[in-house]
Design a protein around this motif. Structure first.
Motif, PDB file in Angstrom:
ATOM      1  N   GLU A 120       0.848  -1.191   0.000  1.00 39.01           N
ATOM      2  CA  GLU A 120       0.000   0.000   0.000  1.00 39.01           C
ATOM      3  C   GLU A 120       0.884   1.242   0.000  1.00 39.01           C
ATOM      4  N   ARG A 121       0.330   2.341  -0.478  1.00 36.55           N
ATOM      5  CA  ARG A 121       1.086   3.590  -0.466  1.00 36.55           C
ATOM      6  C   ARG A 121       1.192   4.149   0.942  1.00 36.55           C
ATOM      7  N   LEU A 122       2.332   4.741   1.226  1.00 34.02           N
ATOM      8  CA  LEU A 122       2.489   5.476   2.474  1.00 34.02           C
ATOM      9  C   LEU A 122       1.779   6.822   2.362  1.00 34.02           C
ATOM     10  N   SER A 123       1.494   7.442   3.483  1.00 34.94           N
ATOM     11  CA  SER A 123       0.844   8.751   3.480  1.00 34.94           C
ATOM     12  C   SER A 123       1.778   9.797   2.874  1.00 34.94           C
ATOM     13  N   ARG A 124       1.211  10.906   2.420  1.00 32.54           N
ATOM     14  CA  ARG A 124       2.024  11.977   1.846  1.00 32.54           C
ATOM     15  C   ARG A 124       2.969  12.556   2.899  1.00 32.54           C
ATOM     16  N   SER A 125       2.514  12.601   4.146  1.00 30.40           N
ATOM     17  CA  SER A 125       3.379  13.138   5.193  1.00 30.40           C
ATOM     18  C   SER A 125       4.568  12.220   5.440  1.00 30.40           C
ATOM     19  N   ALA A 126       4.342  10.896   5.412  1.00 27.98           N
ATOM     20  CA  ALA A 126       5.442   9.948   5.603  1.00 27.98           C
ATOM     21  C   ALA A 126       6.428  10.033   4.446  1.00 27.98           C
ATOM     22  N   SER A 127       5.906  10.145   3.228  1.00 23.92           N
ATOM     23  CA  SER A 127       6.783  10.274   2.059  1.00 23.92           C
ATOM     24  C   SER A 127       7.562  11.578   2.122  1.00 23.92           C
ATOM     25  N   GLY A 128       6.889  12.649   2.561  1.00 24.41           N
ATOM     26  CA  GLY A 128       7.558  13.938   2.675  1.00 24.41           C
ATOM     27  C   GLY A 128       8.662  13.936   3.708  1.00 24.41           C
ATOM     28  N   ASP A 129       8.422  13.237   4.820  1.00 24.91           N
ATOM     29  CA  ASP A 129       9.438  13.159   5.870  1.00 24.91           C
ATOM     30  C   ASP A 129      10.705  12.490   5.359  1.00 24.91           C
ATOM     31  N   PRO A 174      10.250  20.637  -2.899  1.00 28.52           N
ATOM     32  CA  PRO A 174       9.130  19.891  -2.321  1.00 28.52           C
ATOM     33  C   PRO A 174       9.065  18.464  -2.853  1.00 28.52           C
ATOM     34  N   VAL A 175       8.397  17.609  -2.127  1.00 31.71           N
ATOM     35  CA  VAL A 175       8.220  16.237  -2.608  1.00 31.71           C
ATOM     36  C   VAL A 175       7.246  16.261  -3.794  1.00 31.71           C
ATOM     37  N   PRO A 176       7.601  15.616  -4.903  1.00 30.88           N
ATOM     38  CA  PRO A 176       6.702  15.611  -6.066  1.00 30.88           C
ATOM     39  C   PRO A 176       5.419  14.828  -5.788  1.00 30.88           C
ATOM     40  N   ASP A 177       4.338  15.232  -6.422  1.00 35.73           N
ATOM     41  CA  ASP A 177       3.073  14.508  -6.273  1.00 35.73           C
ATOM     42  C   ASP A 177       3.166  13.101  -6.852  1.00 35.73           C
ATOM     43  N   PHE A 178       4.078  12.904  -7.805  1.00 36.84           N
ATOM     44  CA  PHE A 178       4.185  11.621  -8.490  1.00 36.84           C
ATOM     45  C   PHE A 178       5.236  10.702  -7.857  1.00 36.84           C
ATOM     46  N   TRP A 179       5.692  11.036  -6.686  1.00 34.17           N
ATOM     47  CA  TRP A 179       6.760  10.273  -6.033  1.00 34.17           C
ATOM     48  C   TRP A 179       6.378  10.011  -4.582  1.00 34.17           C
ATOM     49  N   GLY A 180       6.723   8.830  -4.071  1.00 32.31           N
ATOM     50  CA  GLY A 180       6.417   8.557  -2.667  1.00 32.31           C
ATOM     51  C   GLY A 180       6.760   7.147  -2.256  1.00 32.31           C
ATOM     52  N   GLY A 181       6.294   6.786  -1.070  1.00 32.84           N
ATOM     53  CA  GLY A 181       6.675   5.512  -0.476  1.00 32.84           C
ATOM     54  C   GLY A 181       5.604   4.448  -0.569  1.00 32.84           C
ATOM     55  N   PHE A 182       6.074   3.209  -0.423  1.00 30.74           N
ATOM     56  CA  PHE A 182       5.199   2.049  -0.367  1.00 30.74           C
ATOM     57  C   PHE A 182       5.537   1.245   0.880  1.00 30.74           C
ATOM     58  N   LEU A 183       4.546   0.569   1.410  1.00 31.66           N
ATOM     59  CA  LEU A 183       4.723  -0.332   2.541  1.00 31.66           C
ATOM     60  C   LEU A 183       4.265  -1.719   2.136  1.00 31.66           C
ATOM     61  N   LEU A 184       5.163  -2.696   2.237  1.00 29.43           N
ATOM     62  CA  LEU A 184       4.773  -4.087   2.014  1.00 29.43           C
ATOM     63  C   LEU A 184       4.479  -4.719   3.370  1.00 29.43           C
ATOM     64  N   ARG A 185       3.223  -5.101   3.556  1.00 25.76           N
ATOM     65  CA  ARG A 185       2.813  -5.780   4.789  1.00 25.76           C
ATOM     66  C   ARG A 185       2.990  -7.285   4.589  1.00 25.76           C
ATOM     67  N   PRO A 186       3.938  -7.910   5.272  1.00 27.67           N
ATOM     68  CA  PRO A 186       4.261  -9.310   4.991  1.00 27.67           C
ATOM     69  C   PRO A 186       3.179 -10.294   5.437  1.00 27.67           C
ATOM     70  N   GLN A 187       2.938 -11.277   4.584  1.00 32.74           N
ATOM     71  CA  GLN A 187       2.072 -12.404   4.903  1.00 32.74           C
ATOM     72  C   GLN A 187       2.884 -13.697   5.036  1.00 32.74           C
ATOM     73  N   ARG A 188       4.055 -13.690   4.427  1.00 28.57           N
ATOM     74  CA  ARG A 188       4.916 -14.880   4.451  1.00 28.57           C
ATOM     75  C   ARG A 188       6.371 -14.415   4.369  1.00 28.57           C
ATOM     76  N   ILE A 189       7.216 -14.937   5.253  1.00 31.07           N
ATOM     77  CA  ILE A 189       8.643 -14.615   5.255  1.00 31.07           C
ATOM     78  C   ILE A 189       9.429 -15.905   5.431  1.00 31.07           C
ATOM     79  N   GLU A 190      10.392 -16.118   4.540  1.00 30.69           N
ATOM     80  CA  GLU A 190      11.233 -17.317   4.616  1.00 30.69           C
ATOM     81  C   GLU A 190      12.693 -16.928   4.818  1.00 30.69           C
TER      82      GLU A 190
END
Length: 219
Positions: A120-129, A174-190
């Protein structure tokens, strides 16, 4: 092995033995994030090059996959964070199919970690930080590059960079509107530890409604 003999070996003949360490189910952490953090600290302490480099695999809605190396930029109980241009191929694929996989490989330690989950995408504030922490040149690069789009030449790309550099001269970027962070929430880790005779240790975590199930996989 001499350089000449090495050059004559076929790809099929390339192999090495793994014998440094073992990985027992009874010894791993109950939480895979804690286990990953411990392994990451050990890899960092070993002064490995690009220790936070990971293969990110995404796919289209039609399940056509693509992979590339990106950098891990944060981890906590919620998951693994990375940043990119939303218009890049990975950004577009994550928008239409938010399932992805990560893979870390640390050859000197004979270890790899494979992670699967929903993104999922991170919030704009998190990406800006995070954007604020980047070097100025990297900030300019984020604005100048329409990642994954075709460019006629390196010169065109350099020209775009210089134009952006002039635009933000003596200004905050400033942080561009077209740039930012993603968070991968794990369901399986090996967690994979190389062992002799290809009898590798593979300890897997799968998320359930009550927590994490831990089991061993055959190599």
């Amino acid at each position: 092995m001499t350089e000449d003999s090495r050059s004559k070996k076929s790809i099929a003949e390339l192999r090495r033995e793994y014998s440094q360490q073992a990985l027992a189910k009874s010894e791993v952490c109950e939480n895979p994030i804690d286990q990953f953090t411990e392994w990451f600290k050990q890899a960092f302490s070993a002064d490995l090059l690009d220790v936070n480099a990971m293969t990110l695999s995404t796919a289209t809605k039609q399940a056509k996959p693509s992979s590339r190396i990106v950098l891990l930029k944060g981890i906590d109980e919620s998951g693994f964070r990375f940043y990119t241009n939303y218009g890049s191929r990975k950004g577009r694929e994550l928008k239409e199919n938010p399932h992805a996989a990560l893979c870390f490989y640390w050859p000197p330690l004979e270890r790899q970690v494979r992670i699967e989950g929903k993104v999922e995408r991170l919030s704009r504030s998190a990406s800006g930080d995070y954007f604020e922490q980047r070097p100025r040149e990297s900030k300019l690069g984020a604005w100048a590059s329409k990642q994954s789009s075709q460019v006629s030449s390196r010169e065109e790309l350099e020209k775009q960079f210089q134009e952006i550099k002039q635009k933000f001269k003596n200004k905050e970027i400033p942080v561009p509107d077209f740039w930012g962070g993603f968070l991968l929430r794990p369901q399986r880790i090996e967690f994979w530890q190389g062992r002799e005779g290809r009898m590798h240790d593979r300890i897997c975590y799968e998320k359930s409604d009550t927590g994490w199930n831990i089991f061993r996989l055959a190599p």
